[in-house]
Design a protein around this motif. Structure first.
Motif, PDB file in Angstrom:
ATOM      1  N   GLU A 174      -6.413  12.832  -0.140  1.00  0.00           N
ATOM      2  CA  GLU A 174      -5.641  11.788   0.078  1.00  0.00           C
ATOM      3  C   GLU A 174      -5.742  10.406  -0.592  1.00  0.00           C
ATOM      4  OE1 GLU A 174      -5.702   8.563   3.606  1.00  0.00           O
ATOM      5  OE2 GLU A 174      -4.275  10.024   4.544  1.00  0.00           O
ATOM      6  N   LEU A 175      -4.717   9.754  -1.332  1.00  0.00           N
ATOM      7  CA  LEU A 175      -4.882   8.629  -2.221  1.00  0.00           C
ATOM      8  C   LEU A 175      -4.140   7.637  -1.432  1.00  0.00           C
ATOM      9  CD1 LEU A 175      -5.715   7.689  -4.932  1.00  0.00           C
ATOM     10  CD2 LEU A 175      -3.643   8.456  -5.685  1.00  0.00           C
ATOM     11  N   VAL A 176      -4.766   6.376  -1.661  1.00  0.00           N
ATOM     12  CA  VAL A 176      -4.202   5.211  -1.241  1.00  0.00           C
ATOM     13  C   VAL A 176      -4.415   4.177  -2.383  1.00  0.00           C
ATOM     14  CG1 VAL A 176      -4.198   3.157   0.450  1.00  0.00           C
ATOM     15  CG2 VAL A 176      -5.046   5.484   1.233  1.00  0.00           C
ATOM     16  N   VAL A 177      -3.297   3.649  -2.770  1.00  0.00           N
ATOM     17  CA  VAL A 177      -3.144   2.632  -3.838  1.00  0.00           C
ATOM     18  C   VAL A 177      -2.542   1.542  -3.530  1.00  0.00           C
ATOM     19  CG1 VAL A 177      -1.778   2.234  -5.755  1.00  0.00           C
ATOM     20  CG2 VAL A 177      -2.727   4.459  -5.772  1.00  0.00           C
ATOM     21  N   ALA A 178      -3.300   0.553  -4.128  1.00  0.00           N
ATOM     22  CA  ALA A 178      -2.888  -1.094  -3.367  1.00  0.00           C
ATOM     23  C   ALA A 178      -2.341  -1.650  -4.585  1.00  0.00           C
ATOM     24  CB  ALA A 178      -3.889  -1.721  -2.825  1.00  0.00           C
ATOM     25  N   GLY A 209       4.748   3.684  -7.559  1.00  0.00           N
ATOM     26  CA  GLY A 209       4.780   4.257  -8.811  1.00  0.00           C
ATOM     27  C   GLY A 209       3.334   4.803  -9.320  1.00  0.00           C
ATOM     28  N   PHE A 210       2.538   4.139  -9.096  1.00  0.00           N
ATOM     29  CA  PHE A 210       1.081   4.541  -9.468  1.00  0.00           C
ATOM     30  C   PHE A 210       0.512   5.661  -8.613  1.00  0.00           C
ATOM     31  CE2 PHE A 210      -0.317  -0.107 -10.782  1.00  0.00           C
ATOM     32  CZ  PHE A 210       0.339   0.295 -11.978  1.00  0.00           C
ATOM     33  N   ALA A 211       0.729   5.449  -7.184  1.00  0.00           N
ATOM     34  CA  ALA A 211       0.410   6.791  -6.590  1.00  0.00           C
ATOM     35  C   ALA A 211       1.059   7.862  -6.599  1.00  0.00           C
ATOM     36  CB  ALA A 211       0.579   6.313  -4.846  1.00  0.00           C
ATOM     37  N   CYS A 212       2.424   8.028  -6.842  1.00  0.00           N
ATOM     38  CA  CYS A 212       3.219   9.052  -7.144  1.00  0.00           C
ATOM     39  C   CYS A 212       2.815   9.718  -8.437  1.00  0.00           C
ATOM     40  CB  CYS A 212       4.627   8.889  -7.176  1.00  0.00           C
ATOM     41  SG  CYS A 212       5.232   8.483  -5.568  1.00  0.00           S
ATOM     42  N   ARG A 213       2.394   9.047  -9.611  1.00  0.00           N
ATOM     43  CA  ARG A 213       1.928   9.371 -10.754  1.00  0.00           C
ATOM     44  C   ARG A 213       0.533   9.900 -10.974  1.00  0.00           C
ATOM     45  NH1 ARG A 213       2.836   4.208 -13.951  1.00  0.00           N
ATOM     46  NH2 ARG A 213       1.518   5.144 -15.558  1.00  0.00           N
ATOM     47  N   ASP A 214      -0.423   9.283 -10.226  1.00  0.00           N
ATOM     48  CA  ASP A 214      -1.693   9.834 -10.117  1.00  0.00           C
ATOM     49  C   ASP A 214      -1.586  11.115  -9.438  1.00  0.00           C
ATOM     50  OD1 ASP A 214      -2.517   7.485 -11.413  1.00  0.00           O
ATOM     51  OD2 ASP A 214      -3.432   6.614  -9.599  1.00  0.00           O
ATOM     52  N   TYR A 244       0.816  -1.287  -0.067  1.00  0.00           N
ATOM     53  CA  TYR A 244       0.209  -0.145  -0.067  1.00  0.00           C
ATOM     54  C   TYR A 244       0.820   1.101  -0.248  1.00  0.00           C
ATOM     55  CZ  TYR A 244      -3.722  -3.093   1.119  1.00  0.00           C
ATOM     56  OH  TYR A 244      -4.961  -4.142   1.221  1.00  0.00           O
ATOM     57  N   CYS A 245       0.385   2.177  -0.678  1.00  0.00           N
ATOM     58  CA  CYS A 245       1.083   3.654  -0.731  1.00  0.00           C
ATOM     59  C   CYS A 245       0.048   4.632  -0.543  1.00  0.00           C
ATOM     60  CB  CYS A 245       1.839   3.751  -2.213  1.00  0.00           C
ATOM     61  SG  CYS A 245       2.708   5.581  -2.144  1.00  0.00           S
ATOM     62  N   LYS A 246       0.160   5.492   0.573  1.00  0.00           N
ATOM     63  CA  LYS A 246      -0.670   6.278   1.007  1.00  0.00           C
ATOM     64  C   LYS A 246      -0.192   7.883   0.806  1.00  0.00           C
ATOM     65  CE  LYS A 246      -1.871   7.050   5.268  1.00  0.00           C
ATOM     66  NZ  LYS A 246      -2.436   6.844   6.410  1.00  0.00           N
ATOM     67  N   ILE A 247      -0.601   8.590  -0.191  1.00  0.00           N
ATOM     68  CA  ILE A 247      -0.039   9.883  -0.302  1.00  0.00           C
ATOM     69  C   ILE A 247      -1.093  10.981  -0.461  1.00  0.00           C
ATOM     70  CG2 ILE A 247      -0.429   9.443  -2.988  1.00  0.00           C
ATOM     71  CD1 ILE A 247       2.388  10.368  -3.368  1.00  0.00           C
TER      72      ILE A 247
END
Length: 199
Positions: free
Chosen positions: A109-113, A145-150, A99-102
């Motif tokens: 806030e966005l959380v990507v799994a 990668g997905f979280a930072c790009r989004d 998981y990446c929370k950004i």
């Protein structure tokens, strides 16, 4: 205060001389050795990202014809931005998911799994190489990668992580016309069909 020596070219002539000099060094990644044009392009890309020349050469690589950033450098750029409030990562052993929370200033806030099931669907699970040797790390890099790009597409200038680039087919992004008059856009996981309205 004493001036600090820096290898930052101030104009094109200096950049070209610097690129030629650096390309002959064994301290640069092998893909840049004896390739001053590639060194120059990496330095320019690094400048646009905010990376000094030496950091650009260590953290930017061309994978399958596409410039990419190592995942750690990608995170470092995001953390260094005043627009980033925080970025947090963790791994759930139960469902084998990273998981990446950004959070970006003035945005939600966005959380990507990204986990075992995602890797299987993408045809990555069990793949020879890092996916077999370090699956947890690879899931982490994909979620990051997905979280930072989004959240920070402007900061990353369209670059993706090297870890992601390495998993893409060499014909990524190629448009080919199918029998139904549509263009099949290859994205490495699922085909996105773009119709041109003609047979």
């Amino acid at each position: 205060m004493q001036d600090v020596f820096t290898l930052s070219p101030r104009n094109l002539d200096e950049a070209m001389s610097y690129a030629k000099l650096i390309s002959g060094s064994e301290m640069v990644p092998k893909d840049y050795r004896n390739k001053p044009a590639n060194v120059l392009m990496a330095m320019q890309m690094g400048l646009e990202l905010g990376l000094p020349p030496t950091q650009a050469l260590q953290n930017i690589a061309v994978i399958n014809g596409r410039p990419s950033l190592w995942g750690d450098a990608l995170k470092a750029l995001v953390i260094a931005s005043p627009l980033c409030e925080y970025i947090t990562e963790w791994f759930d052993e139960k469902d084998f998911t990273a998981y990446c929370k950004i959070k970006r200033v003035k945005q939600e806030e966005l959380v990507v799994a990204f986990g075992h099931e995602d890797a299987k669907r993408a045809g990555l699970w069990g793949k020879v190489g890092p996916w077999s040797q370090y699956p947890k790390r690879m899931c982490q890099m994909r979620a990051r990668g997905f979280a930072c790009r989004d959240i920070f597409p402007d900061l990353l200038k369209g670059l993706i992580s090297i870890e992601e680039s390495q998993d893409m087919p060499k014909d990524m992004g190629v448009l080919r016309k199918g029998g139904n008059g549509c263009l099949d856009k290859l994205n490495g996981v699922e085909g996105e069909v773009v119709c041109d309205g003609a047979e």
